[in-house]
Design an enzyme around this catalytic site. Structure first.
Site, PDB file in Angstrom:
ATOM      1  N   ASP A 156      32.674  58.103  17.639  1.00 15.58           N
ATOM      2  CA  ASP A 156      33.915  58.344  16.827  1.00 15.58           C
ATOM      3  C   ASP A 156      33.594  57.973  15.443  1.00 15.58           C
ATOM      4  OD1 ASP A 156      34.196  55.766  17.308  1.00 15.58           O
ATOM      5  OD2 ASP A 156      36.043  55.988  17.920  1.00 15.58           O
ATOM      6  N   GLU A 162      40.520  29.605   9.229  1.00 13.78           N
ATOM      7  CA  GLU A 162      40.149  30.360   7.880  1.00 13.78           C
ATOM      8  C   GLU A 162      41.343  29.849   6.754  1.00 13.78           C
ATOM      9  OE1 GLU A 162      40.391  34.202   5.178  1.00 13.78           O
ATOM     10  OE2 GLU A 162      42.010  33.692   6.532  1.00 13.78           O
ATOM     11  N   ASP A 166      28.794  51.607  17.578  1.00 10.43           N
ATOM     12  CA  ASP A 166      29.656  52.599  17.989  1.00 10.43           C
ATOM     13  C   ASP A 166      29.251  53.201  19.311  1.00 10.43           C
ATOM     14  OD1 ASP A 166      31.355  54.748  18.197  1.00 10.43           O
ATOM     15  OD2 ASP A 166      30.498  56.061  16.347  1.00 10.43           O
ATOM     16  N   ASP A 179      32.812  49.830  18.413  1.00  8.37           N
ATOM     17  CA  ASP A 179      33.942  49.311  19.501  1.00  8.37           C
ATOM     18  C   ASP A 179      33.474  48.173  20.283  1.00  8.37           C
ATOM     19  OD1 ASP A 179      32.006  50.721  21.107  1.00  8.37           O
ATOM     20  OD2 ASP A 179      33.034  52.680  20.297  1.00  8.37           O
ATOM     21  N   ASP A 212      43.112  33.260  11.482  1.00  7.88           N
ATOM     22  CA  ASP A 212      43.310  34.063  10.252  1.00  7.88           C
ATOM     23  C   ASP A 212      44.225  33.404   9.336  1.00  7.88           C
ATOM     24  OD1 ASP A 212      42.466  36.401   8.707  1.00  7.88           O
ATOM     25  OD2 ASP A 212      44.693  36.959   8.936  1.00  7.88           O
TER      26      ASP A 212
HETATM   27  C1  GLC Z   1      42.080  37.055   6.036  1.00  5.39           C
HETATM   28  C2  GLC Z   1      40.911  38.100   6.562  1.00  5.39           C
HETATM   29  C3  GLC Z   1      40.902  39.121   5.593  1.00  5.39           C
HETATM   30  C4  GLC Z   1      42.522  39.802   5.943  1.00  5.39           C
HETATM   31  C5  GLC Z   1      43.575  38.817   5.604  1.00  5.39           C
HETATM   32  C6  GLC Z   1      44.700  39.068   5.802  1.00  5.39           C
HETATM   33  O1  GLC Z   1      41.696  36.737   4.796  1.00  5.39           O
HETATM   34  O2  GLC Z   1      39.626  37.652   6.801  1.00  5.39           O
HETATM   35  O3  GLC Z   1      39.951  40.392   6.052  1.00  5.39           O
HETATM   36  O4  GLC Z   1      42.607  41.182   5.004  1.00  5.39           O
HETATM   37  O5  GLC Z   1      43.255  37.447   6.391  1.00  5.39           O
HETATM   38  O6  GLC Z   1      44.895  39.303   7.228  1.00  5.39           O
END
Ligand code: GLC
Length: 547
Positions: free
Chosen positions: A40, A286, A36, A44, A227
Site C-alpha cells: 500500500d 525524548e 512495506d 508496516d 515522546d
Molecule cells: C516528537 C516526535 C515528533 C512529533 C512530536 C509530537 O518530537 O519525535 O515526530 O511530531 O513529538 O508528538
C-alpha cells in the site's frame, strides 16, 4: 608540519554495570518508511519483521519503532487514538506480537514509542471532552481572552507554528456541539490542533498511561521511547511568554510548557513500574532541555535510563565545539551515574550528511562522525538509512508533503518529510525494494545505488563501514563503556580520543593531515596513506586504532 600525538596513557575505564542499555546501539525504525509488506506504499510491522535480519546482520542491539498505534495520522502516528491497538495501516496486534518474538529470537531488543503529552483529537477521551463529558478535565480547556473570548488564553505557540490553542465548539448538553465560533473554550495543543495536550494533574491520565505501559510490557517489549518527555507538566497559571518564535527557544531556555520540574515525578513513577518487570526494561526520554545539566536530571538513578543527547546532534562539524559538547555531555551524565546517548539523525531533523554540507564532503563527514560517535562511551542511536549514507531529500514537491509543520509554519525551515523518505533495499524494482507498489514519499532515482543490495559486500561502502564498526565495537566492549574519554594532543583540526587500548582520530579539516603512526588500524572511514612511520589522515575522516 606534523605534530606528535601525546603518549599519555589512556585512563582505564571499567564498565560500571552489566546493564545492556548502557552501551547499546539502538536502530530507529520510522515505521511508515522502513519496509512495506502489503503493497500500500506505507511501511508496516510485517515489513519490519521480514527485514529484521538486516538489523541483526548490521550488529545493533535493539530496535526502536516509532508509533504504530491506531491513529488518524495527522502527525505520522504521534497522534494516537487508541494506545492499545495497532493501526490497520501497519497491521494487527498479532503482527506486533510476532515482531517482538522474532526480534528476540534474533537477539534484538524492541523499544516502542509512547506518546503521553497529547492524544489524537479522535481519541475517545477528547471526543467525550468536546461533548462536555467529565473527560474535559483530562485536557487543558480554558476560556479565551477578549470581550467574547475570541482570543487565545495565552501567547503560547505551537511547535509546528501558529497559536498553541484552538477554540472548541460549545457542548450542547446532548453529546453534540455547536459551532466553534459560538463562544466555546479553547484547548491547548503544543503540536498540531489534532494533538490536544493531556492534563497530567488529573489522576485518570496517569492511571491510564500506567496501564498502557503494562499492556506493552506484558506483550514483551523491552522499553519505551517517551515522546515529548519534557512536556507533560505546564507551569502553574500558564503564564504568557511575551516573545514570538517560541519554537526556536526549545532546547535553549526553559519555557513554561517544557522542561518543568514537575515532569520528573512522572518519570519516577514510570521507573518504578519498569523496575517491577523481569529483564531490564528501559525508558528513553525524548527531552529537549537547555543544558546538559538539565538533561541529566531525566536520567537520575530513579528516573529514565537514557535521554537523547540533542546537543550532540545539533553540534556543527567543528572540532572545538564537538569536543566541548562531548565533554559536557559526558560530565553531566556521569554526575548522575547514567550513560550518555549519542545521536546524529532522527525522523525530526535534516539527515546529517546534508547538515554537514551537501555532496561528497557531507557524506565524508557523516561517515567520520559515525566512527567518532561509535567510539564514545555510552549508547548510540542510528536512524534508518543512516547506515546507507542517505542524504536529506530536499526537493519533494509540495503536493506529496505530509508533515503537519509544513502546513502550519510560516517561514520556518526544518520540515520533516525529507528525512522520512522510504529507504532503498534494492538497486531497482518498485520503490527500490521498499514495497511492491511505490512509496508514500517518492525516492530519488539515484537511491538505487545507495540501496542495501548495492552496498552489501562493497569494501568501503557506508553500509560495510557501519557493519565493520559495530563488529569492532562488539569485539572491544571497552569501546562503549566508561564515562569519560582522554583527549590526546593532536594537530589543529584533528580530534584524537583515547580509550583503553584504543584511539579514534578524526580529521575534521578539508585536507590531509600527517601524523606519526599511533598504532594498528582497526577501521577507517577514509583510506589513510602510510609513509615512513607516518600516516596521512584523509580530509574529513575518522580512523580507529588499536594502541
Ligand atoms: C516528537 C516526535 C515528533 C512529533 C512530536 C509530537 O518530537 O519525535 O515526530 O511530531 O513529538 O508528538
Amino acid at each position: 608540519m606534523t605534530q606528535e600525538l601525546s603518549t599519555t596513557a589512556p585512563e582505564h575505564l571499567p564498565r560500571q554495570r552489566g546493564d545492556w542499555w548502557r552501551d547499546a546501539v539502538i536502530y530507529q525504525v520510522y515505521v511508515r518508511s522502513f519496509a512495506d509488506s502489503d503493497g500500500d506504499g506505507i511501511g508496516d510491522l510485517r515489513g519490519i519483521r521480514e527485514r529484521l535480519p538486516h538489523l541483526a546482520g548490521l550488529g545493533v542491539d535493539a530496535v526502536w519503532i516509532t508509533p504504530f498505534y491506531a491513529s488518524p495520522q495527522a502527525d505520522g502516528g504521534y497522534d494516537v487514538a487508541d494506545y492499545r491497538a495497532v493501526d490497520p495501516l501497519f497491521g494487527k496486534l498479532s503482527d506486533a506480537d510476532d515482531l517482538v518474538r522474532e526480534a528476540h529470537r534474533l537477539g534484538l531488543r524492541v523499544i516502542v514509542d509512547i506518546v503521553p503529552n497529547h492524544t489524537s483529537d479522535q481519541h475517545p477521551w477528547f471526543l467525550a471532552a468536546l461533548a462536555g463529558g467529565p473527560e474535559r478535565a483530562y485536557y487543558h480547556f480554558r476560556p479565551g481572552k477578549g470581550a467574547n473570548g475570541e482570543l487565545p488564553p495565552n501567547d503560547w505557540e505551537s511547535v509546528f507554528g501558529g497559536p498553541a490553542w484552538t477554540r472548541a465548539a460549545v457542548p450542547d448538553g446532548d453529546g453534540g456541539t455547536s459551532q466553534p465560533e459560538a463562544g466555546g473554550e479553547w484547548y491547548l495543543h503544543l503540536f498540531a490542533p489534532e494533538q490536544p495536550d493531556l492534563n497530567w494533574e488529573h489522576p485518570a491520565v496517569s492511571e491510564e498511561f500506567a496501564s498502557v505501559l503494562r499492556f506493552w510490557l506484558d506483550l514483551g517489549v523491552d522499553g519505551f521511547r517517551i515522546d515529548v518527555a519534557h512536556g507533560m507538566v505546564k507551569a502553574d497559571g500558564m503564564p504568557d511568554i511575551g516573545l514570538r518564535e517560541q519554537a526556536k527557544m526549545i532546547g535553549a531556555q526553559v519555557l513554561p510548557f517544557f522542561d518543568q520540574d514537575g515532569v520528573h515525578e512522572i518519570h519516577r513513577s514510570w521507573r518504578r513500574l519498569l523496575d517491577g518487570y523481569e529483564g531490564e526494561r528501559i525508558g528513553v526520554a525524548e527531552a529537549w532541555a537547555p543544558t546538559a545539566e538539565r538533561l541529566a536530571l531525566y536520567v537520575r538513578p530513579d528516573e529514565m535510563h537514557q535521554a537523547f543527547n540533542f546537543q550532540f546532534l545539533r553540534c556543527p562539524w567543528d572540532p572545538d565545539r564537538m569536543r566541548e559538547v562531548i565533554d559536557a555531555s559526558l560530565a553531566a551524565t556521569a554526575s548522575v551515574g547514567a550513560p550518555t546517548t549519542w545521536v546524529l539523525s532522527n525522523h525530526d531533523v535534516v539527515r546529517h550528511p546534508t547538515r554537514y554540507g551537501d555532496g561528497p564532503a557531507g557524506l565524508r563527514r557523516a561517515r567520520a562522525a559515525a566512527l567518532l560517535m561509535l567510539a564514545l562511551p555510552g549508547s548510540a542511536y542510528i536512524y534508518q538509512g543512516e547506515e546507507l549514507g542517505l542524504p536529506e531529500v530536499t526537493d519533494l514537491p509540495d503536493e506529496v508533503r505530509q508533515d503537519p509543520s509544513f502546513f502550519r509554519a510560516e517561514g520556518q525551515d526544518g520540515f520533516r518529510d525529507g528525512c522520512r523518505v522510504p529507504i532503498p533495499w534494492t538497486r531497482s524494482g518498485s520503490s527500490h525494494g521498499f514495497g511492491s507498489a511505490g512509496s508514500w514519499l517518492p525516492q530519488p532515482d539515484s537511491w538505487g545505488e545507495l540501496s542495501v543490495e548495492a552496498q552489501t559486500g562493497v569494501p568501503g561502502s557506508t553500509l560495510e563501514l557501519y557493519r565493520a564498526a559495530l563488529a569492532v565495537r562488539r569485539e572491544h566492549p571497552g569501546l562503549g563503556a566508561g564515562d569519560a574519554v582522554t583527549w590526546l594532543d593532536a594537530p589543529e583540526g584533528v580530534l584524537a580520543l583515547a580509550r583503553d587500548g584504543f584511539l579514534c582520530t578524526t580529521n575534521t579539516t578539508g585536507t590531509e593531515v600527517e601524523l606519526p603512526v599511533p598504532g594498528t588500524v582497526l577501521l577507517s572511514s577514509g583510506a589513510p596513506g602510510f609513509g615512513d612511520g607516518t600516516v596521512r589522515l584523509p580530509a574529513d575522516s575518522s580512523t580507529w586504532w588499536a594502541i
